[in-house]
Structure formats: C-alpha cells, structure tokens
Design a protein around this motif. Structure first.
Motif, short mmCIF file in Angstrom:
data_model
loop_
_atom_site.label_atom_id
_atom_site.label_comp_id
_atom_site.label_asym_id
_atom_site.label_seq_id
_atom_site.Cartn_x
_atom_site.Cartn_y
_atom_site.Cartn_z
N SER A 157 29.09 29.02 -25.30
CA SER A 157 30.35 29.01 -24.55
C SER A 157 30.15 28.55 -23.10
N ARG A 158 28.89 28.26 -22.75
CA ARG A 158 28.63 27.79 -21.39
C ARG A 158 27.64 26.63 -21.40
N ASP A 159 27.57 25.93 -20.26
CA ASP A 159 26.61 24.81 -20.12
C ASP A 159 25.33 25.30 -19.45
N TYR A 160 24.27 24.57 -19.67
CA TYR A 160 22.98 24.90 -19.02
C TYR A 160 22.43 23.63 -18.39
N GLU A 161 21.92 23.76 -17.20
CA GLU A 161 21.28 22.61 -16.56
C GLU A 161 19.81 22.97 -16.31
N TYR A 162 18.92 22.13 -16.83
CA TYR A 162 17.49 22.42 -16.72
C TYR A 162 16.75 21.45 -15.79
N THR A 163 17.48 20.56 -15.17
CA THR A 163 16.83 19.57 -14.30
C THR A 163 16.21 20.24 -13.08
N ASP A 164 14.97 19.87 -12.80
CA ASP A 164 14.29 20.36 -11.60
C ASP A 164 14.58 19.33 -10.50
N TRP A 165 15.51 19.66 -9.62
CA TRP A 165 15.96 18.69 -8.63
C TRP A 165 14.88 18.35 -7.60
N ASP A 166 13.99 19.29 -7.34
CA ASP A 166 12.87 19.00 -6.41
C ASP A 166 11.99 17.91 -7.02
N GLU A 167 11.79 18.02 -8.33
CA GLU A 167 10.96 17.04 -9.03
C GLU A 167 11.62 15.65 -8.96
N VAL A 168 12.93 15.61 -9.14
CA VAL A 168 13.67 14.34 -9.08
C VAL A 168 13.54 13.74 -7.68
N GLU A 169 13.74 14.58 -6.67
CA GLU A 169 13.69 14.07 -5.29
C GLU A 169 12.29 13.59 -4.92
N THR A 170 11.28 14.31 -5.39
CA THR A 170 9.90 13.90 -5.11
C THR A 170 9.59 12.56 -5.77
N PHE A 171 10.04 12.41 -7.01
CA PHE A 171 9.84 11.15 -7.73
C PHE A 171 10.48 9.99 -6.97
N ALA A 172 11.73 10.19 -6.52
CA ALA A 172 12.46 9.13 -5.80
C ALA A 172 11.75 8.82 -4.48
N ALA A 173 11.34 9.86 -3.77
CA ALA A 173 10.69 9.66 -2.46
C ALA A 173 9.33 8.97 -2.63
N ASP A 174 8.57 9.36 -3.66
CA ASP A 174 7.26 8.74 -3.90
C ASP A 174 7.41 7.26 -4.23
N PHE A 175 8.40 6.95 -5.07
CA PHE A 175 8.61 5.55 -5.43
C PHE A 175 9.05 4.76 -4.19
N ALA A 176 9.97 5.34 -3.41
CA ALA A 176 10.43 4.67 -2.18
C ALA A 176 9.25 4.40 -1.25
N ALA A 177 8.37 5.38 -1.13
CA ALA A 177 7.21 5.24 -0.22
C ALA A 177 6.31 4.09 -0.69
N LEU A 178 6.13 3.98 -2.01
CA LEU A 178 5.32 2.89 -2.55
C LEU A 178 5.94 1.54 -2.25
N VAL A 179 7.25 1.47 -2.44
CA VAL A 179 7.95 0.21 -2.21
C VAL A 179 7.89 -0.14 -0.71
N GLU A 180 8.11 0.86 0.13
CA GLU A 180 8.07 0.64 1.59
C GLU A 180 6.69 0.14 2.02
N ALA A 181 5.66 0.69 1.39
CA ALA A 181 4.30 0.31 1.77
C ALA A 181 3.87 -1.00 1.12
N GLY A 182 4.70 -1.53 0.23
CA GLY A 182 4.34 -2.75 -0.50
C GLY A 182 3.15 -2.52 -1.40
N ASP A 183 3.04 -1.28 -1.91
CA ASP A 183 1.85 -0.88 -2.65
C ASP A 183 1.94 -1.05 -4.16
N VAL A 184 3.09 -1.47 -4.65
CA VAL A 184 3.22 -1.58 -6.10
C VAL A 184 2.85 -2.98 -6.53
#
Ligand SMILES: Cc1cc2nc3c(=O)[nH]c(=O)nc-3n(C[C@H](O)[C@H](O)[C@H](O)COP(=O)(O)O)c2cc1C
Length: 201
Positions: A157-184
C-alpha cells in the motif's frame, strides 16, 4: 564550462529522478547538463554536440529496455568518442548479496554485449518499488518474484525508495572531475576518425 547529456530510460520514474539529480550535481559544478528521455528524444538532438555523455537505464524482468538499447546503438560512435558513463538502476543493487551482486553484473554484461558499448565509467544504483504505479498483476508479481528474493516482505500500500543519493552524487561528481581533468581516454579506434571532416556540399 562543459556540456553534458544525460540520456535515460525509465518506466516508473526512478531513473529519471536519478538523471535529474546527476544534472543538478553537474549544474552545481558550473556545467550545462541536459537530461533527455530515450522515449522522447528531440528530433534535432545530436550527441556529438555534447562534451560528455551519461546513459542511465532501469532493469525490468532482468533486462534493459529496447529504447535504451536502440539509443546506444544509434549513437555509439558519438558516445565512444567523448567521455561517457553508464548507470544502471535496479532492485538488485538495493540489497547487496552474493546473488544480487551477480545479477547486477549480469545485467551490465548483457547490456555491454548487446550494444557493443564499453562505458568509461559504470554506476549501479538501487531503485524504487512504486506499488502506487503498478497495476494489480505487476504488484502481485513484484511482491512474489522480486521482493521476497531480495528484500523480504513489503507493504504494497506504499512506495519504497532504495536509491542511495550520496552514491549517485559521488558518481556524478567523480565523472565530472574526470571530464574536467581531461582524464578519460576515449576509444582510440573510433576516435581515429578525428575531427569531423568538412564536406564539399
Ligand atoms: C515489472 C518489474 C520488473 C522488475 N524486474 C527487476 C529485475 O528483474 N531485477 C531487478 O533487480 N529489479 C527489477 N525491478 C526493479 C526496478 O529495476 C526498479 O523498480 C527501478 O527503480 C525501476 O526504475 P524506473 O522507475 O526508472 O523504471 C523490476 C521492477 C518492475 C516494476
């Protein structure tokens, strides 16, 4: 400032929500980020117009959707010639165990095999149970087939959210940092074509 495309495939909206959080992280770092649903790709969208691309997709019945497969196949060359990342959303990522970890890896492997795209970075995030959006049969099926296996009893009768938002933000920030550094390092075979050639027409 760099431009990022976040293309996503979603059924009940959790991957879209994650795509939007990734956009917010990228915006917060001063970039221009655009989220696009693969169910509704603007006719004039060119992946090659973006500096970097993320593709996100959810799992249903052990598979990624046909539209995300089509999107990746159609844009594979543009994807591979710029920094790229893939994120997968599933319930199997919500409750790590030997069995669910194996499923997470299998889903990714199958996607890579089917599309031929080997992403530079891969994230796997827990999704949600949106009982409020499921029809009767899906609700019953989810309760029996998935929930018992991975989570235990849930209240439909209810919804559940299991996403770890810190994990999502870290993933986005890590990828951004790689792109910014031209490291990929982009795929050299595909990149060998170099800059777009001028045509005479
Ligand atoms: C009909 C159905 C089938 C699903 N099958 C799986 C599955 O095989 N494995 C899994 O890990 N998660 C499975 N899930 C969980 C979804 O991946 C999860 O609900 C996710 O948040 C959906 O993302 P979306 O809202 O972006 O589509 C299933 C969900 C539904 C509704």
């Amino acid at each position: 400032m760099m431009s990022f495309l976040v293309a996503y495939g979603t059924k009940e909206g959790q991957t879209e929500k994650i795509a939007e959080r990734i956009v917010a992280v990228l915006d917060g770092r001063g970039h221009e980020a655009t989220a696009v649903s693969v169910a509704d790709v603007p006719a004039d969208l060119s992946v090659a117009d973006f500096d970097a691309v993320l593709v996100g997709s959810s799992i249903h019945m052990g598979k990624h959707g046909t539209k995300i497969h089509r999107f990746v196949r159609e844009h594979r060359e543009a994807l591979e010639t710029r920094p790229n990342a893939f994120f997968q959303v599933s319930l199997s990522s919500a409750f790590p165990s030997e069995e669910s970890d194996a499923h997470v890896a299998e889903y990714i492997e199958e996607f890579v095999e089917n599309t031929g795209w080997e992403p530079d970075r891969i994230g796997a995030f827990g999704g949600a149970l949106r009982y409020s959006k499921y029809g009767f049969f899906t609700r019953m099926m989810m309760m029996k087939r998935i929930t018992r296996e991975t989570i235990g009893e849930t209240d439909t009768s209810r919804d559940y959210e299991y996403t770890d938002w810190d994990e999502v933000e870290t993933f986005a920030a890590d990828f951004a940092a790689l792109v910014e550094a031209g490291d990929v390092a982009v795929n050299d075979d595909v990149a060998a074509g170099g800059e777009p050639e001028e045509t005479s027409v």
